[in-house]
Design a protein around this motif. Sequence first.
Motif, mmCIF file in Angstrom:
data_model
loop_
_atom_site.group_PDB
_atom_site.id
_atom_site.type_symbol
_atom_site.label_atom_id
_atom_site.label_comp_id
_atom_site.label_asym_id
_atom_site.label_seq_id
_atom_site.Cartn_x
_atom_site.Cartn_y
_atom_site.Cartn_z
ATOM 1 N N ARG A 77 0.658 -0.741 -0.060
ATOM 2 C CA ARG A 77 -0.279 -0.016 -0.032
ATOM 3 C C ARG A 77 0.811 1.139 -0.377
ATOM 4 N NH1 ARG A 77 -2.702 -0.934 5.394
ATOM 5 N NH2 ARG A 77 -1.173 -2.535 5.440
ATOM 6 N N VAL A 87 -8.214 -2.206 -4.995
ATOM 7 C CA VAL A 87 -6.861 -2.995 -4.340
ATOM 8 C C VAL A 87 -6.988 -4.222 -5.938
ATOM 9 C CG1 VAL A 87 -8.412 -4.806 -2.700
ATOM 10 C CG2 VAL A 87 -6.122 -5.504 -3.358
ATOM 11 N N ALA A 113 -3.385 -0.207 -3.022
ATOM 12 C CA ALA A 113 -3.431 -1.258 -2.922
ATOM 13 C C ALA A 113 -2.559 -2.524 -4.111
ATOM 14 C CB ALA A 113 -4.077 -1.893 -1.847
ATOM 15 N N LEU A 174 -8.508 -1.783 2.960
ATOM 16 C CA LEU A 174 -8.921 -2.017 1.262
ATOM 17 C C LEU A 174 -9.860 -1.695 1.445
ATOM 18 C CD1 LEU A 174 -6.788 -5.417 0.858
ATOM 19 C CD2 LEU A 174 -5.886 -3.034 0.378
#
Length: 323
Positions: A77, A87, A113, A174
């Motif tokens: 991240r 993500v 991420a 996330l």
Amino acid sequence: MPLTDASLDELVTYRPDLPAPPDFDAFWDRTLAEARAAGGAVKADRVTDRHLLRTVEVDDVRFPGWNGEPVAAWLLRPRGAEEPLPVVVTFIGYSGGRGLPTDHLFFSAAGYAQLVVDSRGQGHDTPDRDAGGGTQWAKGFMTRGISSPADYYYRRLMTDCVRAVDAVAELPGLDPDRVIVAGGSQGGGLTIAVAGLTRVAAALPDVPFLCHFRRAAEMCGEGPYQEIAEYLRWHSRHGVEPAFSTLSYFDGVHFARRATAPALFSVGLMDPICPPSTVYAAFNHYGGEDRTMTVWPFADHGGGHGSNSVAQLEWLRERGLAP
């Protein structure tokens, strides 16, 4: 490297009639239900300092996959980013594992991420404990357990990949509503499978493998599909149809039909490892209305390399999936 397949005009309309097994959906519903019922904890340990990184945070993750067995992953991240983040769940090419966090800095540099999933038995950190009964002939993974869908290697690996998406909800920082699945070659085939088996926000299959097995095995002169051809060379009397029956449960064409998320595919028209027609077979059957193919006319299996990554970022931004 010459063109390896049909012309582009022929490819864009190539939509072979490939019926799925009648129990395809029941097989996968049962497989995933059993994996989820096995339970297991998601664990994340901060390891940023070990890798001397200053602009990203790195967690060493274990999540339950096939049979509840722990699967390794890296979670990267951007340091100091506003959370929760979209993500990119990334699957790896054939014979590779998650490697090192420093191998995977592109998406975190762009503000995402990224969960980088190890491939059981291929990487160093996730053993394939249930190596499967049944037959294996050639080196590699393409024929491991090919005598039965229940034993076939990719049943375990594809289950791991779906469970990686499940794990997102239990990992810090996330956004489970903005999960993007991505990967090249084998990772691209796994991306299509996951998009067909669970809900994701977008899919990025790059030069995908694991599609239209029979055509690939019949025409490839390089790469892992040759493992199937080698196996069938020695089992041609009674083994051809049973082998392709097993493979039909894992064919990207059938997963693509069931996928609805926006998808950006890519293809190299000089690819000798994943023939362009096999990529278009999945693309032209893809169930989502928002599907795009990035064509690299003079590319081999490397596709567009870094240029394709830029195309992916632009495409995600256009769909409101930028960080």
